[in-house]
Design a protein around this motif. Structure first.
Motif, PDB file in Angstrom:
ATOM      1  N   LEU A 204       0.825  -1.199   0.000  1.00 32.10           N
ATOM      2  CA  LEU A 204       0.000   0.000   0.000  1.00 32.10           C
ATOM      3  C   LEU A 204       0.870   1.263   0.000  1.00 32.10           C
ATOM      4  N   ILE A 205       1.927   1.268   0.800  1.00 35.69           N
ATOM      5  CA  ILE A 205       2.816   2.425   0.856  1.00 35.69           C
ATOM      6  C   ILE A 205       3.495   2.633  -0.498  1.00 35.69           C
ATOM      7  N   GLU A 206       3.927   1.536  -1.124  1.00 39.10           N
ATOM      8  CA  GLU A 206       4.544   1.639  -2.445  1.00 39.10           C
ATOM      9  C   GLU A 206       3.544   2.207  -3.465  1.00 39.10           C
ATOM     10  N   ARG A 207       2.305   1.767  -3.374  1.00 44.66           N
ATOM     11  CA  ARG A 207       1.273   2.242  -4.306  1.00 44.66           C
ATOM     12  C   ARG A 207       1.028   3.745  -4.125  1.00 44.66           C
ATOM     13  N   VAL A 208       1.006   4.196  -2.876  1.00 41.10           N
ATOM     14  CA  VAL A 208       0.816   5.629  -2.610  1.00 41.10           C
ATOM     15  C   VAL A 208       1.988   6.432  -3.163  1.00 41.10           C
ATOM     16  N   GLY A 209       3.209   5.964  -2.893  1.00 45.93           N
ATOM     17  CA  GLY A 209       4.391   6.672  -3.395  1.00 45.93           C
ATOM     18  C   GLY A 209       4.409   6.765  -4.906  1.00 45.93           C
ATOM     19  N   ARG A 210       4.051   5.664  -5.549  1.00 49.19           N
ATOM     20  CA  ARG A 210       4.034   5.638  -7.016  1.00 49.19           C
ATOM     21  C   ARG A 210       2.928   6.537  -7.567  1.00 49.19           C
ATOM     22  N   PHE A 211       1.762   6.487  -6.949  1.00 46.31           N
ATOM     23  CA  PHE A 211       0.618   7.270  -7.397  1.00 46.31           C
ATOM     24  C   PHE A 211       0.897   8.770  -7.310  1.00 46.31           C
ATOM     25  N   LEU A 212       1.523   9.207  -6.209  1.00 49.34           N
ATOM     26  CA  LEU A 212       1.772  10.634  -6.001  1.00 49.34           C
ATOM     27  C   LEU A 212       3.142  11.085  -6.493  1.00 49.34           C
ATOM     28  N   GLY A 213       4.010  10.125  -6.823  1.00 51.46           N
ATOM     29  CA  GLY A 213       5.357  10.487  -7.240  1.00 51.46           C
ATOM     30  C   GLY A 213       6.190  11.053  -6.101  1.00 51.46           C
ATOM     31  N   VAL A 214       6.001  10.498  -4.896  1.00 52.82           N
ATOM     32  CA  VAL A 214       6.764  10.961  -3.733  1.00 52.82           C
ATOM     33  C   VAL A 214       7.524   9.793  -3.126  1.00 52.82           C
TER      34      VAL A 214
ATOM     35  N   GLU B 138       8.544   7.326  -0.289  1.00 48.66           N
ATOM     36  CA  GLU B 138       7.707   6.736   0.757  1.00 48.66           C
ATOM     37  C   GLU B 138       7.979   7.323   2.134  1.00 48.66           C
ATOM     38  N   ALA B 139       9.135   7.960   2.323  1.00 43.30           N
ATOM     39  CA  ALA B 139       9.460   8.578   3.610  1.00 43.30           C
ATOM     40  C   ALA B 139       8.573   9.794   3.906  1.00 43.30           C
ATOM     41  N   HIS B 140       7.850  10.288   2.908  1.00 42.54           N
ATOM     42  CA  HIS B 140       6.913  11.400   3.112  1.00 42.54           C
ATOM     43  C   HIS B 140       5.559  10.920   3.629  1.00 42.54           C
ATOM     44  N   VAL B 141       5.336   9.614   3.588  1.00 44.84           N
ATOM     45  CA  VAL B 141       4.015   9.044   3.879  1.00 44.84           C
ATOM     46  C   VAL B 141       3.919   8.680   5.361  1.00 44.84           C
ATOM     47  N   GLU B 142       2.913   9.245   6.043  1.00 47.28           N
ATOM     48  CA  GLU B 142       2.679   8.879   7.440  1.00 47.28           C
ATOM     49  C   GLU B 142       2.169   7.432   7.518  1.00 47.28           C
ATOM     50  N   PRO B 143       2.322   6.788   8.669  1.00 47.40           N
ATOM     51  CA  PRO B 143       1.760   5.443   8.824  1.00 47.40           C
ATOM     52  C   PRO B 143       0.246   5.479   8.601  1.00 47.40           C
TER      53      PRO B 143
ATOM     54  N   TRP C 163      -1.849  10.260   5.261  1.00 47.69           N
ATOM     55  CA  TRP C 163      -1.464  11.652   5.033  1.00 47.69           C
ATOM     56  C   TRP C 163      -0.025  11.692   4.541  1.00 47.69           C
ATOM     57  N   VAL C 164       0.223  12.603   3.621  1.00 47.16           N
ATOM     58  CA  VAL C 164       1.558  12.793   3.050  1.00 47.16           C
ATOM     59  C   VAL C 164       2.069  14.147   3.515  1.00 47.16           C
ATOM     60  N   ARG C 165       3.299  14.144   3.994  1.00 45.24           N
ATOM     61  CA  ARG C 165       3.906  15.365   4.537  1.00 45.24           C
ATOM     62  C   ARG C 165       4.825  16.019   3.522  1.00 45.24           C
ATOM     63  N   ALA C 166       5.075  17.310   3.717  1.00 49.95           N
ATOM     64  CA  ALA C 166       5.911  18.072   2.790  1.00 49.95           C
ATOM     65  C   ALA C 166       7.352  17.587   2.793  1.00 49.95           C
ATOM     66  N   ARG C 167       7.828  17.076   3.929  1.00 43.82           N
ATOM     67  CA  ARG C 167       9.201  16.603   4.024  1.00 43.82           C
ATOM     68  C   ARG C 167       9.253  15.163   4.498  1.00 43.82           C
TER      69      ARG C 167
ATOM     70  N   ARG D 290       0.923  18.723   6.396  1.00 43.74           N
ATOM     71  CA  ARG D 290       0.259  17.658   5.637  1.00 43.74           C
ATOM     72  C   ARG D 290      -0.197  18.261   4.306  1.00 43.74           C
ATOM     73  N   VAL D 291       0.272  17.672   3.212  1.00 47.07           N
ATOM     74  CA  VAL D 291       0.007  18.260   1.896  1.00 47.07           C
ATOM     75  C   VAL D 291      -0.980  17.455   1.055  1.00 47.07           C
ATOM     76  N   VAL D 292      -1.172  16.181   1.393  1.00 50.10           N
ATOM     77  CA  VAL D 292      -2.142  15.350   0.671  1.00 50.10           C
ATOM     78  C   VAL D 292      -2.858  14.465   1.689  1.00 50.10           C
ATOM     79  N   THR D 293      -4.175  14.354   1.525  1.00 50.28           N
ATOM     80  CA  THR D 293      -4.980  13.385   2.276  1.00 50.28           C
ATOM     81  C   THR D 293      -5.508  12.354   1.301  1.00 50.28           C
ATOM     82  N   LEU D 294      -5.347  11.080   1.668  1.00 50.57           N
ATOM     83  CA  LEU D 294      -5.898   9.971   0.886  1.00 50.57           C
ATOM     84  C   LEU D 294      -6.817   9.176   1.805  1.00 50.57           C
ATOM     85  N   LEU D 295      -8.077   9.063   1.425  1.00 53.28           N
ATOM     86  CA  LEU D 295      -9.032   8.254   2.167  1.00 53.28           C
ATOM     87  C   LEU D 295      -9.436   7.074   1.296  1.00 53.28           C
ATOM     88  N   PHE D 296      -9.015   5.882   1.708  1.00 51.81           N
ATOM     89  CA  PHE D 296      -9.386   4.653   1.017  1.00 51.81           C
ATOM     90  C   PHE D 296     -10.600   4.064   1.727  1.00 51.81           C
TER      91      PHE D 296
END
Length: 196
Positions: A68-78, A80-85, A188-192, A121-127
């Motif tokens: 799931l984390i890999e999918r989020v990173g790929r989808f947003l082009g960020v 994975e270290a930007h992605v909160e648990p 949630w995806v963070r700026a850094r 927090r720069v992106v919210t994803l609700l699955f």
């Protein structure tokens, strides 16, 4: 996968069938034994129970759901270290999360500390993990937009303005009281990136 734009400014859209039924079931099964009273994140970074949020939640580590984390990173082009648990939440009949923002106000000392750590927090994803026929909509009060959860659907919005610090006040939103049980995975995806 069908994308539906709900708002161009601010950007809000849904994508259907991002998760399969099997993946949704797997996430629910992973979270169920870990559920605890949902907490709200405060500007100082602390998490506390609140009368405005009455659901149950479980945090899941990156290691538990690498797919799931890999999918989020790929989808947003960020990275994975930007992605909160991920946080998986269950709303049972009558439970809700009153109107709130996903970011923090950086003007106060506590907010500055939150933003200094990893940025806003720069992106919210609700699955959405199940179909919810009655109640439980995600409501954007100021935009008059309601999203009814459908299994496998992803709701995406951007809770801060382009400077990555100020919250976008237009994106005040709530989880309306559930009538049928609702399951959602919030990321949630963070700026850094998180420090390694």
């Amino acid at each position: 996968m069908r994308t539906t734009r709900l708002s161009l400014d601010p950007r809000i859209y849904t994508i259907d069938d991002v998760l399969t039924d099997v993946e949704c079931t797997r996430l629910i099964a992973l979270a169920r034994p870990l559920l605890r009273t949902s907490l709200t994140v405060h500007a100082d970074g602390s998490s506390k129970p609140s009368r405005t949020r009455t659901s149950s939640s479980a945090y899941i580590s990156h290691a538990q759901v690498p797919w799931l984390i890999e999918r989020v990173g790929r989808f947003l082009g960020v990275d994975e270290a930007h992605v909160e648990p991920p946080q998986i939440t269950r709303y049972e009949r009558g439970q809700r999360y009153d109107a709130h923002h996903d970011g923090v106000d950086p003007r106060g000392t506590d907010g500055q500390s939150f933003v200094r750590d990893r940025g806003q927090r720069v992106v919210t994803l609700l699955f959405y993990l199940n179909d919810v026929r009655r109640g439980g909509a995600t409501r954007f009060q100021r935009l008059r937009i309601d999203v009814r959860p459908r299994v496998g659907q992803l709701l995406v919005f951007y809770p801060s303005r382009d400077d990555l610090h100020q919250i976008d006040e237009r994106l005040l939103h709530s989880a309306e009281p559930a009538e049928d049980t609702k399951w959602v995975c919030q990321i949630w995806v963070r700026a850094r990136a998180a420090p390694s």
